[in-house]
Design an enzyme around this catalytic site. Structure first.
Site, PDB file in Angstrom:
ATOM      1  N   GLU A   1      -3.773  10.675  10.724  1.00 30.98           N
ATOM      2  CA  GLU A   1      -3.172  11.307   9.661  1.00 30.98           C
ATOM      3  C   GLU A   1      -2.460  12.361  10.141  1.00 30.98           C
ATOM      4  O   GLU A   1      -3.242  13.336  10.884  1.00 30.98           O
ATOM      5  CB  GLU A   1      -3.752  11.482   8.554  1.00 30.98           C
ATOM      6  CG  GLU A   1      -3.136  11.821   7.324  1.00 30.98           C
ATOM      7  CD  GLU A   1      -3.899  12.350   6.106  1.00 30.98           C
ATOM      8  OE1 GLU A   1      -3.210  12.263   4.819  1.00 30.98           O
ATOM      9  OE2 GLU A   1      -5.278  12.246   6.109  1.00 30.98           O
TER      10      GLU A   1
ATOM     11  N   ARG B   1       0.794  -1.114  -0.046  1.00 31.69           N
ATOM     12  CA  ARG B   1       0.029   0.018   0.024  1.00 31.69           C
ATOM     13  C   ARG B   1       0.809   1.347  -0.184  1.00 31.69           C
ATOM     14  O   ARG B   1       0.985   1.895  -1.034  1.00 31.69           O
ATOM     15  CB  ARG B   1      -0.851  -0.052   1.303  1.00 31.69           C
ATOM     16  CG  ARG B   1      -1.972   0.926   1.122  1.00 31.69           C
ATOM     17  CD  ARG B   1      -1.767   2.461   1.549  1.00 31.69           C
ATOM     18  NE  ARG B   1      -1.628   2.619   2.775  1.00 31.69           N
ATOM     19  CZ  ARG B   1      -1.155   3.529   3.252  1.00 31.69           C
ATOM     20  NH1 ARG B   1      -1.048   4.946   2.605  1.00 31.69           N
ATOM     21  NH2 ARG B   1      -0.789   3.909   4.677  1.00 31.69           N
TER      22      ARG B   1
END
Length: 518
Positions: A144, A14
């Site tokens: 994040e 990923r």
């Protein structure tokens, strides 16, 4: 006291695929997934981002089907987004059952990218988690830009955590999204999170923009995080992610903790991923680089003979590799002896000195002489000997031009007299030979006959390997061979030719005619 075990999540498929120019085909993804889980034994792998493309969907279905058949489905994770039901449905349709939900870990990202208040963002997160739970999808959660969140909006981070910590979230994952943290900050921020939320499983996700990813992983693990994220060969966006190879070595050797990763498989897997990705592993990359277990300086090889004075805990055998001793201009007798031992070759003292001197000489032409080339160098020394250089090659120039015949200009000295000629031929060596023959004819010197021309290249396929050219000659009824060694095939043949001419001039052609000709 039992060592603490650190969970390893590999995100090569990923985050690693976000390396510029890297895109794994579906079957390559299945192959890498198998290598990571069955050969390397990492704990989990992150294989994709949801809703990227139809091709990605098909690839992840293949990975999921393989994982289901092998009993690994709970180890396969997909990045999902705060998009209502879309990411969850995409993940379910691929056959996967674990989502790594990407949320905002800094107030700035929440306000400026989402244009939402923290409360609105929290509500959206809870809706996705609730839907995933109803559909049987397990959730881990990324914060994040968490590193900037801790720097500039720590209370926002705690607000998000306070509202989510009791929800069915298996892991909270702390990314240094932009690779900005220092080791001191990493230790501080991770310690604050763990002290405030002692019952939460935290992962740390490092990026390498300042070349601090491994150092930051070290501090995060020392602070108490339970899992770390890595990629094979450090693949990843911009400067990449924390490389699996270095992280495993640091956890084992410096932190004295353990993982489930099988060290002996690291190099093998790294080389396969190198092939699939097209991103070369730097020669000096710790653990997996071509040169990292090669001693170059002669003093180091000597120290290794004396109770391994230049060894550290990174023994190459741990990682499926072996220690080598480079042969080049910095080589000493100890390097030569180490390589001779490995090849099972026993030389006397005088020959060893000659081999050492020749390797130092050849080392000025290229960086490393490989062990595969060593027998050719020994053969060159033993079979060529030394000749009085009555005929000296002063200079030569070879030209190869598309559509034109190769040409050679040669300047030689015979007993101090200088001669020069130019000739064209069917190849560069043929042109050189014709120029030499012109000189010999002008002097009414007898010309030998070339019977055979053989080129031998050491194994390994390196384009800069030393080439041994063996030429068989006949002169005045005698048949003999000369050899030349160089990184260039034509140069090696020229050396063999000059050797032959000096043998003729010095009358040192072997008297034994070992090749019977009709």
């Amino acid at each position: 006291m039992e060592k603490r075990k650190i969970e390893i999540m590999d995100t090569t498929l990923r985050d690693g695929e976000q390396t510029s120019g890297v895109s794994f085909a579906g079957q390559e993804k299945v192959s890498i997934a198998r290598l990571l889980l069955e050969e390397l034994k990492v704990d989990r792998i992150e294989v994709a981002s949801a809703r990227v493309s139809e091709g990605e969907f098909k690839s992840i279905r293949k990975v999921a089907q393989w994982a289901k058949n092998r009993g690994y489905l709970d180890k396969i994770e997909v990045l999902g987004f705060i998009d209502g039901t879309a990411s969850v449905d995409w993940i379910i349709n691929t056959g996967c059952r674990v989502m790594n939900l990407l949320c905002k870990g800094s107030l700035r990202h929440c306000r400026e990218q989402l244009r939402k208040t923290p409360e609105e963002h929290l509500e959206d997160i809870k809706q996705v988690i609730s839907y995933a739970q109803r559909k049987g999808v397990d959730v881990n959660l990324y914060l994040e830009d968490w590193s900037n969140g801790m720097r500039h909006s720590e209370e926002y981070v705690y607000l998000i955590m306070d509202n989510l910590k009791d929800l069915p979230i298996r892991r909270f994952m702390l990314p240094d999204t932009l690779g900005i943290l220092t080791p001191d900050e990493t230790a501080d921020f991770c310690t604050r999170m763990i002290r405030r939320y002692p019952d939460v499983h935290f992962d740390f996700h490092a990026h390498n923009d300042y070349d601090l990813a491994v150092a930051n992983v070290f501090e995060a693990v020392k602070a108490g995080v339970k899992g770390v994220h890595v990629t094979v060969n450090g693949l990843g966006e911009r400067a990449g992610n924390a490389p699996l190879s270095s992280v495993i070595a640091v956890i084992e050797d410096h932190l004295k903790m353990k993982t489930n990763v099988r060290e002996k498989s690291i190099y093998h897997v790294s080389k396969i991923v190198e092939s699939y990705s097209g991103i070369r592993i730097p020669a000096n990359k710790p653990v997996i680089g071509d040169n990292v277990f090669t001693q170059v300086a002669g003093v180091h090889a000597d120290g290794d003979k004396k109770n391994n004075l230049y060894f550290n805990d990174l023994l190459p055998e741990r990682f499926g590799r072996s220690r080598e001793y480079a042969l080049g201009k910095t080589s000493g007798k100890a390097n030569i002896m180490k390589n001779l031992e490995a090849l099972g070759i026993d030389l006397d003292e005088e020959t060893t000195k000659k081999v050492t001197a020749r390797i130092i000489e050849l080392g000025d032409k290229k960086e490393i002489v490989t062990p595969d080339e060593l027998p050719y160098i020994i053969s060159d020394i033993l079979k060529n000997g030394t000749e009085n250089q009555v005929i000296q090659l002063l200079n030569y120039s070879l030209t190869l031009t598309n559509g034109l015949r190769p040409t050679a200009t040669v300047k030689i000295a015979i007993k101090g007299e200088v001669y020069e000629q130019t000739a064209a031929g069917d190849g560069q060596y043929h042109a050189f030979s014709k120029a030499m023959y012109k000189i010999y004819r002008s002097l009414n010197k007898p010309i030998p006959e070339l019977l055979d021309y053989m080129v031998v290249i050491p194994p390994g396929g390196k384009t800069n390997a030393y080439v041994q050219t063996i030429i068989t000659w006949r002169f005045e009824g005698k048949t003999f061979k000369t050899r030349g060694l160089d990184v260039d095939q034509t140069a090696a043949a020229i050396k063999a030719t000059m050797k032959m001419l000096n043998m003729i001039e010095n009358k040192t052609i072997p008297t034994f005619n070992y090749m019977q000709l009709p």
